[in-house]
Design an enzyme around this catalytic site. Structure first.
Site, short mmCIF file in Angstrom:
data_model
loop_
_atom_site.label_atom_id
_atom_site.label_comp_id
_atom_site.label_asym_id
_atom_site.label_seq_id
_atom_site.Cartn_x
_atom_site.Cartn_y
_atom_site.Cartn_z
CG ASP A 137 -18.19 -34.95 -2.55
OD1 ASP A 137 -19.31 -35.74 -2.42
OD2 ASP A 137 -17.22 -35.54 -2.85
CD GLU A 193 -11.36 -38.66 -1.93
OE1 GLU A 193 -11.94 -39.71 -1.54
OE2 GLU A 193 -12.06 -37.56 -2.36
CG HIS A 247 -17.47 -40.24 6.75
ND1 HIS A 247 -17.95 -39.42 5.33
CD2 HIS A 247 -16.36 -40.99 6.28
CE1 HIS A 247 -16.87 -39.48 4.66
NE2 HIS A 247 -15.89 -40.17 5.12
CE LYS A 261 -14.36 -37.44 -5.44
NZ LYS A 261 -14.00 -38.16 -4.32
CG HIS A 265 -16.25 -34.49 4.46
ND1 HIS A 265 -17.24 -34.81 5.33
CD2 HIS A 265 -16.30 -35.22 3.34
CE1 HIS A 265 -17.78 -35.89 4.53
NE2 HIS A 265 -17.20 -36.35 3.70
CE LYS A 303 -20.75 -34.95 1.74
NZ LYS A 303 -20.10 -35.97 0.76
C1 BG6 Z 1 -17.54 -38.69 0.68
C2 BG6 Z 1 -17.42 -37.96 -0.52
O1 BG6 Z 1 -18.30 -37.83 1.65
O2 BG6 Z 1 -16.15 -38.60 1.42
C3 BG6 Z 1 -16.61 -39.07 -1.36
O3 BG6 Z 1 -18.67 -37.93 -1.10
C4 BG6 Z 1 -15.19 -38.91 -1.03
O4 BG6 Z 1 -16.38 -38.21 -2.56
C5 BG6 Z 1 -15.44 -39.45 0.73
O5 BG6 Z 1 -14.52 -39.68 -1.61
C6 BG6 Z 1 -14.01 -39.44 1.27
O6 BG6 Z 1 -14.28 -40.13 2.63
P1 BG6 Z 1 -12.98 -41.01 3.32
O7 BG6 Z 1 -13.60 -41.26 4.60
O8 BG6 Z 1 -12.50 -42.01 2.20
O9 BG6 Z 1 -11.73 -39.78 3.27
#
Ligand code: BG6
Length: 489
Positions: free
Chosen positions: A232, A213, A175, A337, A237, A145
């Site tokens: 994003d 985050e 992911h 964020k 997600h 992505k």
């Molecule tokens: C990514 C985003 O797909 O996922 C990022 O591009 C983000 O901006 C990240 O920080 C968060 O993934 P995880 O697994 O750390 O929660």
């Protein structure tokens, strides 16, 4: 299931994702003994490095992202012997010969092209691979992505990548679907009889999905400015998590059975109208503040930032699913964020009891609540009401906790480890199908257009908080609160 021998080609092999996630994931699987002895990892980049120079870069940039408990120098040195570096210009097929030279020409091998590049290169790389005869029958392509930046570009990617690879060869990665807790949600819903009868509008009041985050945009400003939180995190997600919560029981866990059900959810999302666009979405951007006691700058003051940027770093949405099971149940989704905490969780809140037989009034009963925690650690929490010990009948909220790490005491696998293994095994269940991707963009598209037309400035929020106050108002309007707001002090 043992893996067949493979050549894994990482386009963007020297990039951030490769260094932080892909190389550490492949190393961890090698260390666990999963990789066939001759498997190769071929990293592609533009710099003209030798293999040895690239290994130096791995030592510097990938090695620090490997869990200390997993790392051992001897196995790392052995792993590095699998890694080859090839310098080429991904946009120019005439430069692909060195890749041709390194790939093994054996029909029994699995060949995987992992495109950890901007999505604008996906189609071009696939055409180039095809032109050079490298995209064989036993090849797979992984698309990282963001998969496009709107519906039209996602469709174009699907179309062009589809001219080279069959749908069964295309792995669109999200992911979040590789996270342990997400798969545990499937186990919880469909491996137990307890929840499914209650998993519907009659018993569920609302669902909240939060990915918060603490980190800011870091050194990804170039990418983030073209994206923002909606593209994003929300389009992929959060919507994928929503699908897993809301989908009907699939016939099995085969790829199409699961993806058919997720697609139905995406297609049942109530489309935004001009009224709900204004009312049901909150867009924010972080200002300076404190995270974990440390002063942090505003988004507009980050390195390489546009001081007038209107890119959102926070978004909260009230979504609705128009089906018999979910009509009228709000799904509140939010991500940001520089938030107050680093957490990802799904909160399923049940309805209040209909009547109290105790001296306490019904509204002193906290409704049952199931929290599926994805991060920082994965676990489940079920909130119940119980009698306090002693004389009299006083009920109080209590928590049933299940910590998966504690329960299973088994080593944890990073999402990328699991997903890379699935790619190498040809297992598509945890990857998005083309129609799913387009359905997700279709729902998000009116929001993008609305923001473009309105030129609407995101609401400011101080770093280290839970986002703009309007996000509390969004849920408060329905007489509800975000989970952290509802917790006792
Ligand atoms: C990514 C985003 O797909 O996922 C990022 O591009 C983000 O901006 C990240 O920080 C968060 O993934 P995880 O697994 O750390 O929660």
């Amino acid at each position: 299931m043992a893996l067949t021998d493979f050549d894994l080609v990482l386009f963007g092999g020297g990039g951030d994702l490769s260094m932080r996630k892909l190389i550490p994931a492949m190393y961890a699987r090698d260390r666990a003994g999963d990789l066939p002895p001759n498997a190769q990892i071929i990293c592609i980049g533009r710099q003209s490095w030798s293999d040895a120079e690239f290994i130096n870069a791995l030592n510097e940039n990938a090695r620090p992202h490997i869990n200390e408990k997993v790392f051992a120098q001897a196995s790392w040195d052995k792993f590095c012997l699998r890694v080859r570096y090839v310098s080429l210009d991904a946009t120019d097929a005439t430069t692909y010969q060195p890749l041709n030279d390194v790939l093994r020409n054996d029909a029994a091998l699995t060949r995987v092209f992992y495109l950890a590049t901007p999505p604008t290169l996906f189609a071009q790389i696939c055409h180039n691979l095809s032109e050079r005869g490298l995209a064989t029958e036993n090849s797979r392509v992984v698309l990282e992505k963001p998969l496009g930046r709107d519906l039209a570009s996602a469709k174009q990617i699907n179309l062009e990548v589809g001219q080279v690879f069959k749908e069964s060869q295309i792995f669109r990665i999200d992911h979040y679907l590789g996270k342990e807790a997400v798969q545990n949600l499937l186990a919880l819903r469909f491996g137990n009889v307890l929840f499914e009868p209650l998993w519907r509008r009659e018993w569920i009041s609302d669902v909240q999905i939060t990915i918060a985050e603490e980190i800011g945009v870091g050194n990804r400003m170039g990418y983030y400015e073209t994206s923002g939180a909606l593209r994003d995190m929300m389009q992929n997600h959060l919507l994928q998590l929503l699908c897993i919560v809301a989908m009907e029981p699939p016939l099995s866990v085969t790829p199409d059975a699961v993806r058919d059900e997720k697609l139905k959810v995406l297609r049942s999302l109530k489309p935004f109208t001009p009224t709900t666009l204004a009312k049901n979405i909150v867009r924010g951007q972080y200002r300076a503040g404190h995270v974990e006691g440390k002063a942090v700058p505003a988004y507009r003051q980050e390195k390489n930032a546009d001081p007038d940027s209107n890119t959102e770093t926070f978004v909260a949405v009230k979504a609705e699913i128009d089906t018999w099971r979910w009509a009228g149940v709000p799904f509140y989704l939010r991500t940001g964020k520089r938030m107050a905490d680093q957490l990802a969780e799904i909160v399923v809140r049940f309805k209040a009891i209909p009547h109290s037989i105790f001296a306490q009034s019904t509204n002193s009963f906290q409704p049952n609540c199931l929290v599926i925690r994805l991060q920082p650690d994965d676990g489940l929490q079920l909130n119940l009401m119980a009698k306090t010990p002693g004389d009299g009948m006083r009920l109080k909220p209590v928590e049933l906790e299940l910590d998966f790490a504690e329960t299973f005491k088994a080593p944890r696998m990073d999402a990328y480890e699991r997903l890379l293994l699935d790619v190498l095994r040809g297992q598509l269940t945890l990857f998005m199908r083309s129609d799913e991707l387009e359905a997700a963009w279709e729902w998000v598209e009116p929001v993008l257009r609305h923001w473009e037309q309105e030129g609407n400035e995101p609401l400011p929020y101080a770093s280290g908080t839970w986002g703009p106050a309007a996000a509390s108002a969004l849920i408060g309007r329905d007489g509800l609160q975000w989970r952290e707001e509802a917790l006792p002090e």
